[in-house]
Motif scaffolding. Structure first.
Motif, PDB file in Angstrom:
ATOM      1  N   ARG A 194       0.827  -1.210   0.000  1.00 21.20           N
ATOM      2  CA  ARG A 194       0.000   0.000   0.000  1.00 21.20           C
ATOM      3  C   ARG A 194       0.865   1.265   0.000  1.00 21.20           C
ATOM      4  O   ARG A 194       0.497   2.276  -0.602  1.00 21.20           O
ATOM      5  CB  ARG A 194      -0.949  -0.017   1.198  1.00 21.20           C
ATOM      6  CG  ARG A 194      -1.973  -1.151   1.099  1.00 21.20           C
ATOM      7  CD  ARG A 194      -2.902  -1.214   2.296  1.00 21.20           C
ATOM      8  NE  ARG A 194      -3.715  -2.424   2.252  1.00 21.20           N
ATOM      9  CZ  ARG A 194      -4.827  -2.563   1.535  1.00 21.20           C
ATOM     10  NH1 ARG A 194      -5.249  -1.563   0.788  1.00 21.20           N
ATOM     11  NH2 ARG A 194      -5.506  -3.698   1.560  1.00 21.20           N
ATOM     12  N   ILE A 195       1.998   1.187   0.669  1.00 22.61           N
ATOM     13  CA  ILE A 195       2.931   2.325   0.629  1.00 22.61           C
ATOM     14  C   ILE A 195       3.475   2.511  -0.787  1.00 22.61           C
ATOM     15  O   ILE A 195       3.581   3.640  -1.289  1.00 22.61           O
ATOM     16  CB  ILE A 195       4.076   2.121   1.644  1.00 22.61           C
ATOM     17  CG1 ILE A 195       3.534   2.244   3.078  1.00 22.61           C
ATOM     18  CG2 ILE A 195       5.198   3.135   1.411  1.00 22.61           C
ATOM     19  CD1 ILE A 195       4.543   1.911   4.157  1.00 22.61           C
ATOM     20  N   GLU A 196       3.805   1.392  -1.446  1.00 23.13           N
ATOM     21  CA  GLU A 196       4.292   1.479  -2.823  1.00 23.13           C
ATOM     22  C   GLU A 196       3.222   2.035  -3.760  1.00 23.13           C
ATOM     23  O   GLU A 196       3.513   2.818  -4.670  1.00 23.13           O
ATOM     24  CB  GLU A 196       4.764   0.099  -3.301  1.00 23.13           C
ATOM     25  CG  GLU A 196       6.114  -0.319  -2.741  1.00 23.13           C
ATOM     26  CD  GLU A 196       7.192   0.713  -3.016  1.00 23.13           C
ATOM     27  OE1 GLU A 196       7.329   1.137  -4.191  1.00 23.13           O
ATOM     28  OE2 GLU A 196       7.873   1.135  -2.067  1.00 23.13           O
ATOM     29  N   ALA A 197       1.973   1.628  -3.548  1.00 27.64           N
ATOM     30  CA  ALA A 197       0.873   2.149  -4.365  1.00 27.64           C
ATOM     31  C   ALA A 197       0.736   3.662  -4.169  1.00 27.64           C
ATOM     32  O   ALA A 197       0.489   4.415  -5.124  1.00 27.64           O
ATOM     33  CB  ALA A 197      -0.429   1.450  -4.000  1.00 27.64           C
ATOM     34  N   TYR A 198       0.906   4.114  -2.942  1.00 28.93           N
ATOM     35  CA  TYR A 198       0.856   5.552  -2.632  1.00 28.93           C
ATOM     36  C   TYR A 198       1.970   6.286  -3.377  1.00 28.93           C
ATOM     37  O   TYR A 198       1.738   7.318  -4.027  1.00 28.93           O
ATOM     38  CB  TYR A 198       0.993   5.739  -1.122  1.00 28.93           C
ATOM     39  CG  TYR A 198       0.987   7.179  -0.645  1.00 28.93           C
ATOM     40  CD1 TYR A 198      -0.182   7.752  -0.151  1.00 28.93           C
ATOM     41  CD2 TYR A 198       2.144   7.960  -0.662  1.00 28.93           C
ATOM     42  CE1 TYR A 198      -0.193   9.065   0.307  1.00 28.93           C
ATOM     43  CE2 TYR A 198       2.141   9.265  -0.216  1.00 28.93           C
ATOM     44  CZ  TYR A 198       0.973   9.818   0.276  1.00 28.93           C
ATOM     45  OH  TYR A 198       0.965  11.117   0.726  1.00 28.93           O
ATOM     46  N   ARG A 199       3.182   5.739  -3.296  1.00 29.86           N
ATOM     47  CA  ARG A 199       4.324   6.400  -3.939  1.00 29.86           C
ATOM     48  C   ARG A 199       4.180   6.436  -5.457  1.00 29.86           C
ATOM     49  O   ARG A 199       4.534   7.425  -6.103  1.00 29.86           O
ATOM     50  CB  ARG A 199       5.619   5.686  -3.544  1.00 29.86           C
ATOM     51  CG  ARG A 199       6.050   5.970  -2.102  1.00 29.86           C
ATOM     52  CD  ARG A 199       7.201   5.084  -1.683  1.00 29.86           C
ATOM     53  NE  ARG A 199       7.742   5.486  -0.383  1.00 29.86           N
ATOM     54  CZ  ARG A 199       8.459   4.693   0.404  1.00 29.86           C
ATOM     55  NH1 ARG A 199       8.718   3.437   0.020  1.00 29.86           N
ATOM     56  NH2 ARG A 199       8.921   5.126   1.559  1.00 29.86           N
ATOM     57  N   ARG A 200       3.664   5.343  -6.030  1.00 31.34           N
ATOM     58  CA  ARG A 200       3.483   5.303  -7.489  1.00 31.34           C
ATOM     59  C   ARG A 200       2.472   6.342  -7.959  1.00 31.34           C
ATOM     60  O   ARG A 200       2.551   6.839  -9.089  1.00 31.34           O
ATOM     61  CB  ARG A 200       3.029   3.910  -7.933  1.00 31.34           C
ATOM     62  CG  ARG A 200       4.121   2.859  -7.945  1.00 31.34           C
ATOM     63  CD  ARG A 200       3.678   1.632  -8.737  1.00 31.34           C
ATOM     64  NE  ARG A 200       2.453   1.049  -8.191  1.00 31.34           N
ATOM     65  CZ  ARG A 200       2.416   0.112  -7.245  1.00 31.34           C
ATOM     66  NH1 ARG A 200       3.557  -0.350  -6.732  1.00 31.34           N
ATOM     67  NH2 ARG A 200       1.270  -0.375  -6.820  1.00 31.34           N
ATOM     68  N   ALA A 201       1.523   6.659  -7.111  1.00 33.65           N
ATOM     69  CA  ALA A 201       0.470   7.606  -7.494  1.00 33.65           C
ATOM     70  C   ALA A 201       0.947   9.057  -7.469  1.00 33.65           C
ATOM     71  O   ALA A 201       0.290   9.935  -8.030  1.00 33.65           O
ATOM     72  CB  ALA A 201      -0.736   7.448  -6.565  1.00 33.65           C
TER      73      ALA A 201
ATOM     74  N   GLY B 299       5.026  16.208  -6.314  1.00 31.10           N
ATOM     75  CA  GLY B 299       5.223  15.562  -5.023  1.00 31.10           C
ATOM     76  C   GLY B 299       3.899  15.210  -4.379  1.00 31.10           C
ATOM     77  O   GLY B 299       3.797  15.033  -3.165  1.00 31.10           O
ATOM     78  N   ALA B 300       2.861  15.121  -5.198  1.00 31.88           N
ATOM     79  CA  ALA B 300       1.509  14.810  -4.726  1.00 31.88           C
ATOM     80  C   ALA B 300       0.774  14.120  -5.864  1.00 31.88           C
ATOM     81  O   ALA B 300       1.244  14.104  -7.006  1.00 31.88           O
ATOM     82  CB  ALA B 300       0.777  16.085  -4.309  1.00 31.88           C
ATOM     83  N   VAL B 301      -0.373  13.540  -5.565  1.00 33.14           N
ATOM     84  CA  VAL B 301      -1.189  12.949  -6.620  1.00 33.14           C
ATOM     85  C   VAL B 301      -1.642  14.067  -7.563  1.00 33.14           C
ATOM     86  O   VAL B 301      -2.124  15.113  -7.113  1.00 33.14           O
ATOM     87  CB  VAL B 301      -2.409  12.211  -6.026  1.00 33.14           C
ATOM     88  CG1 VAL B 301      -3.356  11.763  -7.138  1.00 33.14           C
ATOM     89  CG2 VAL B 301      -1.949  11.005  -5.207  1.00 33.14           C
TER      90      VAL B 301
END
Length: 402
Positions: A160-167, A173-175
Motif C-alpha cells: 500500500r505504501i508502494e501504491a501511494y508512492r506510485r500515485a 510531489g503529490a497525486v
C-alpha cells in the motif's frame, strides 16, 4: 556607404529593441521613423538623452476588433481536479494506516487514520484557498514521514505504501492525475485554437495589413487594430475593414469546429465559448514604453478596454444566463448600426452552412462601468461549410464582399 547604412540600421534596431522589445511588422516603420527622427536631433547625435530619443507613438482613428474563445468553467474544472487528486491521495494514505492498524493495533495509528478521514471529509465539502498547501504539509510530515517505520509491518502495508508512492506526480510531489488531465486538455484546446488562428491571421494580413496580438490563459483572446494610420502607405479602405469583420466571424466558426474535432482526444471533457466584441467607432492607441505594449489612448476610449476585461461575465438581462454558451458565438454590440452590419454577415454565413438559422437578439445586464450592451447569439454548424473548401477564410471573406 553600405557599411554606414548597416551601422545606422543596427543602431536603430538596438534602440527599438531596448525600448520596445518585439514590434509587430505592420507598425515597425513608425518606430524606425521615430528613432531616426531622434537620431537626427543634435542632442541625440551627441549621445545625450538616449531615453528620450523615441517620440510618442500614437495611431489615431484605428478600428478595434476583439474576440475571445474561453474554456467554460475553467476555474471550477481546475478546483475539481485538485479536490479529486487530494481525495485520492488521502484515500491511499488512509488505506496504509488501516492496514498498519490491523497488523499492529496501536491507538496512534488509528488516531492518524481518523485525522486523515477528517481531512477527507473537509476536502469533500469544500476546498478553500490555502487548504491544499496545509494538507500536503500534513501528509509529508505525519504520513509519509512514518513510511520507513510502517514498511516493517509486513507485505500488505508495504504494497500500500508502494501504491501511494506510485500515485505521486514527481513534479508535484503529490497525486496529480486529474490536474494533469485538465492541464493537458486545456493545452490541447489552446494549441488548436492558436494554430488555427495564426494560420488564418497570416492570410488576413496579406489582404488587409493590421496590428494583431493574442493572449493565452484559460482560452485564447486576440485584439486587432486596423486603419490607415497604421500603414506607411495609408492604403486602408472601408472594404478592408468590412473584410476583417467578416473574417473574424468566420474564424469564430472555424475555431468552434477545430475544437470539436479534437474533443475525442481530451483527457478531461471541456467546452469552449466564443465572443466577439463590436465597436464601430474608431479610437487611438498609444505605445506605452514603460510597459512595452500598445494601449488605448484617452479617457473616452478606456470604456472599450473595460468592456474587453468584463464582457465574458455578461449575463442576459433578467436572468443569470451567461451570454456566452458552448457551440454558439455571442456578438456583443452597442449601436443598432453595428447589429445591422453583422446581420448581413450572419445571413451570408448561414447561406454557406457555417451558422445555423437561429439568431437570438439579447439585451445584457449592466456591467460595472458599462451599460447599454446587446448581443446577437448564433449557433455554429460543426460541419465544414462549402465556402471553406475554396481557400482561406480571408480570401473567402474578400470574395463575399467583392
Amino acid at each position: 556607404m553600405k557599411r554606414s547604412m548597416d551601422e545606422l540600421n543596427n543602431r536603430v534596431q538596438a534602440i527599438i529593441k531596448e525600448h520596445c522589445t518585439a514590434i509587430h511588422p505592420v507598425v515597425e516603420w513608425r518606430f524606425r521613423k521615430a528613432v531616426l527622427g531622434g537620431l537626427e536631433r543634435p542632442a541625440a547625435a551627441a549621445g545625450e538623452g538616449q531615453a528620450g530619443q523615441i517620440e510618442p507613438i500614437v495611431f489615431r482613428d484605428v478600428y478595434p476588433l476583439y474576440a475571445l474563445s474561453d474554456i467554460r468553467g475553467s476555474s471550477s474544472h481546475r478546483a475539481w481536479a485538485i479536490q479529486s487528486d487530494l481525495l485520492t491521495q488521502l484515500g491511499l494514505a488512509r488505506e496504509i494506516f488501516q492496514a498498519a492498524y490491523r497488523v499492529h493495533p496501536m491507538p496512534i495509528l488509528d488516531q492518524i487514520g481518523h485525522k486523515i478521514e477528517r481531512y477527507a471529509t473537509d476536502v469533500e465539502v469544500s476546498l478553500r484557498s490555502g487548504d491544499e498547501v496545509g494538507l500536503i504539509a500534513f501528509l509529508r510530515r505525519e504520513v509519509e514521514g512514518l513510511f520507513g517505520h510502517l514498511e516493517g509491518l509486513g507485505p500488505d502495508v508495504r504494497e500500500r505504501i508502494e501504491a501511494y508512492r506510485r500515485a505521486l506526480d514527481p513534479q508535484l510531489g503529490a497525486v496529480g492525475m486529474r490536474r494533469r488531465a485538465f492541464e493537458e486538455s486545456l493545452t490541447l484546446i489552446n494549441d488548436t485554437i492558436a494554430t488555427y488562428l495564426d494560420a488564418e491571421e497570416q492570410a488576413a494580413q496579406i489582404l488587409a495589413p493590421h496590428y494583431f496580438e493574442k493572449q493565452r490563459t484559460d482560452g485564447v483572446d486576440y485584439s486587432i487594430y486596423a486603419g490607415a494610420s497604421l500603414l506607411e502607405d495609408g492604403g486602408f479602405t472601408p472594404l478592408h475593414l468590412k473584410n476583417l469583420r467578416l473574417w473574424q466571424l468566420m474564424v469564430g466558426c472555424g475555431i468552434a469546429r477545430e475544437v470539436e474535432r479534437v474533443k475525442p482526444r481530451l483527457a478531461e471533457p471541456l467546452e469552449t465559448t466564443s465572443l466577439i466584441l463590436v465597436q464601430h467607432a474608431p479610437l487611438s492607441i498609444r505605445f506605452r514604453f514603460d510597459e512595452k505594449r500598445f494601449d488605448v489612448d484617452g479617457a473616452y476610449n478606456v470604456r472599450y478596454e473595460i468592456m474587453k476585461k468584463r464582457i465574458d461575465k455578461a449575463v442576459v438581462r433578467g436572468t443569470t444566463e451567461r451570454v456566452t454558451q458552448p457551440g454558439k458565438i455571442a456578438i456583443v454590440y452597442s449601436q443598432e448600426a453595428e447589429a445591422a452590419e453583422y446581420r448581413d454577415y450572419i445571413a451570408y454565413l448561414q447561406s454557406l452552412g457555417s451558422l445555423e438559422r437561429d439568431v437570438e437578439p439579447l439585451d445584457l445586464e449592466e456591467l460595472q462601468g458599462v451599460s447599454g450592451l446587446r448581443a446577437l447569439r448564433v449557433t455554429v454548424s460543426l460541419e465544414p461549410p462549402a465556402g471553406e473548401a475554396r481557400g482561406t477564410l480571408a480570401a473567402a471573406a474578400r470574395r463575399a464582399l467583392g
